[in-house]
Motif scaffolding. Sequence first.
Motif, PDB file in Angstrom:
ATOM      1  N   TYR A 156       6.408   1.291   3.159  1.00 31.80           N
ATOM      2  CA  TYR A 156       6.770   2.667   2.842  1.00 31.80           C
ATOM      3  C   TYR A 156       6.322   3.664   3.919  1.00 31.80           C
ATOM      4  N   ASN A 158       6.945   4.329   7.095  1.00 32.69           N
ATOM      5  CA  ASN A 158       7.914   5.053   7.924  1.00 32.69           C
ATOM      6  C   ASN A 158       8.631   6.152   7.144  1.00 32.69           C
ATOM      7  N   TYR A 159       8.909   5.922   5.877  1.00 29.00           N
ATOM      8  CA  TYR A 159       9.543   6.959   5.063  1.00 29.00           C
ATOM      9  C   TYR A 159       8.603   8.136   4.849  1.00 29.00           C
TER      10      TYR A 159
END
Length: 184
Positions: A156, A158-159
């Motif tokens: 998660y 990078n988001y």
Amino acid sequence: MLVEIVGIFIGLSMAAPPGPVNAIIANEALISKLHGSAVGLGAMTADFIFFLITYFLRNIIPYFVVHWFYIFGGLLMIYLAYSITKSKPSNRSKKGNYLTGLLMGISNPYQITWWLTVGLFMVNEFNIAIIPSFFGGIIIWIVSFPLVINKIGNRYANYIKIFSIIVLVGFGIYMLIDGFRVLV
């Protein structure tokens, strides 16, 4: 309704950027989502203390100086967005809890600087009406971030970076416009 939406996004701009508190939240969330949320709750308590200080001392700062704080805060937000593009996920394995989050929040240069600049801007522009949704935004983060990390792990990251960059740049530009508006 607009104040509530802005408050949530400002709360997220405070809580979401990668840093030492979120690194510990993420590490603790791998153990249990409640462990991660406890760290976030401690950091949010530090934000409440900083809010009280900002709210009650904001009138001491001369008006012409406040807009320079806005400009500095806008530049800080944009710099933090840039820093996020260079950051790497932390692999620290430190035991986190409420007290750890509180102590980190109280001593975190990012949080202190945020309240001297962005927090001052928020309180002056929106007054106390924004505070419930601001802390609502932080609560959304300290509940959802550990939950997601606990469910899907580090994929998660990078988001989180992309979302943090968008929020920081957007709010940074908004602060710069307001700071320069009075000076021009």
